[in-house]
Scaffold this active site. Structure first.
Site, PDB file in Angstrom:
ATOM      1  N   HIS A 280       0.821  -1.217   0.000  1.00 17.20           N
ATOM      2  CA  HIS A 280       0.000   0.000   0.000  1.00 17.20           C
ATOM      3  C   HIS A 280       0.862   1.279   0.000  1.00 17.20           C
ATOM      4  CE1 HIS A 280      -3.495  -2.511   1.140  1.00 17.20           C
ATOM      5  NE2 HIS A 280      -2.709  -3.064   2.044  1.00 17.20           N
TER       6      HIS A 280
HETATM    7  O1  RIB Z   1      -4.820   0.034   4.815  1.00 15.99           O
HETATM    8  C1  RIB Z   1      -3.440   0.012   4.597  1.00 15.99           C
HETATM    9  C2  RIB Z   1      -2.754   1.032   5.437  1.00 15.99           C
HETATM   10  O2  RIB Z   1      -2.962   0.730   6.815  1.00 15.99           O
HETATM   11  C3  RIB Z   1      -1.223   1.037   5.255  1.00 15.99           C
HETATM   12  O3  RIB Z   1      -0.746   2.328   5.454  1.00 15.99           O
HETATM   13  C4  RIB Z   1      -0.749   0.129   6.351  1.00 15.99           C
HETATM   14  O4  RIB Z   1       0.590   0.430   6.771  1.00 15.99           O
HETATM   15  C5  RIB Z   1      -1.714   0.478   7.449  1.00 15.99           C
HETATM   16  O5  RIB Z   1      -1.250   1.664   8.074  1.00 15.99           O
END
Ligand code: RIB
Ligand code: CA
Length: 303
Positions: free
Chosen positions: A236
């Site tokens: 992500h």
């Molecule tokens: O949903 C994904 C996000 O949530 C990313 O930033 C992961 O590190 C968590 O913080």
């Protein structure tokens, strides 16, 4: 060079995003600020310090920030990244002082300090955790976030299911009120929701190639990602950083992005509307192979 401040909650995908940022000469990482998210802020800040030391950048100041969301007394955390936030992978080294002496200590103050300086209008803020620090800075200095060159944000799920509730993605769910403050601050928003980060999946071959590299950084990242991949193979947080390096990897559209900040089953839910004033670019398309090859090439540069 693009001056950036990275606000994060390491977290293993945050660790990879930090690695990509410091391995890329196009980016000048001026500071890292940390927030409660994946794990409590004491853990995320210590992880950020150790990661930057591992990646050969002990010079980058790290500022701990908000320990809880705006509306709730306790941080909303998860165990996707393990108790220590890094999959139990020891990085060694003692945690250096959180912030460089003489600089603002709290993350929100460090963010305000940089955005209010002459550099502020050239600064890109990359946010990859709950948005509490950004919201606190904006509440204290109205109009602050609009000074930034842009806010590159990993968060939200616009037209796909959430990953922490059916309605919401973790970063927006963990502090929905902060997400609302940031989305309504009049800043230049570039948002990377689950709609696009769900395409940022590492492959076994990509991970094996990383694990085959002899450097301490590659070995640690591969070990962390192996643990992380058991629950979530999606990189992500690398997306907003990669978009600064290769914007052509991403496609999307603009619109009016809003988040449901009210407590309840839909809190953290966000939607992109085509009516009203445009406030955001929201990305939904990704060249996954291009992202993975960019990361492989950059991570190979780390010590
Ligand atoms: O949903 C994904 C996000 O949530 C990313 O930033 C992961 O590190 C968590 O913080
Ligand atoms: Ca994160």
């Amino acid at each position: 060079m693009t001056a950036v401040l990275i606000d994060c909650d390491p977290g293993i995908d945050d660790a990879l995003a930090l690695a990509l940022a410091v391995a890329s000469p196009e980016l000048d990482v001026r500071a890292v600020t940390c927030v409660a998210g994946n794990r409590p802020v004491a853990i995320t800040a210590a992880n950020a310090r150790r990661l930057l030391d591992l990646f050969g950048r002990p010079d980058i100041p790290v500022h701990a920030g908000a320990a809880r969301p705006l509306l709730y007394p306790q941080a909303r955390t998860n165990l996707v990244h393990g108790e220590d936030g890094l999959g139990g992978v020891s990085l060694g080294g003692d945690a250096r002082p959180v912030a460089t002496p003489g600089l603002a200590a709290h993350a929100a103050d460090a963010l305000a300090h940089l955005l209010l300086s002459p550099l502020g209008t050239d600064l890109t803020v990359v946010a990859m955790g709950p948005l509490t620090n950004l919201a606190l800075a904006e509440i204290r200095h109205p109009g602050l976030l609009a000074r930034a060159r842009s806010l590159h944000i990993m968060g939200g799920a616009a037209h796909c299911p959430g990953n922490v509730t059916p309605a919401a993605e973790f970063n927006f769910w963990a502090d929905p009120a902060a997400a609302h403050v940031v989305l309504t601050a009049g800043a230049k928003l570039e948002v990377f929701p689950l709609d696009v980060t769900s395409q940022a999946a590492m492959t076994p071959a990509w991970l094996a190639a990383l694990a085959a590299q002899p450097t301490r950084s590659a070995q640690a990242l591969a070990a962390m990602l192996a643990v992380y991949g058991e629950q979530d193979p999606l990189l992500h947080d690398a997306c907003p950083v990669a978009a600064l390096l290769r914007p052509q990897l991403f496609s999307g559209r603009t619109g009016r992005l809003e988040v449901d900040w009210r407590p309840g089953p839909d809190e953290g839910c966000c939607r992109l509307h085509q009516d009203g004033e445009v406030n955001a670019a929201l990305y939904t398309g990704l060249d996954t192979d291009g992202l993975l090859s960019l990361m492989a090439e950059r991570l190979a540069r780390l010590p």
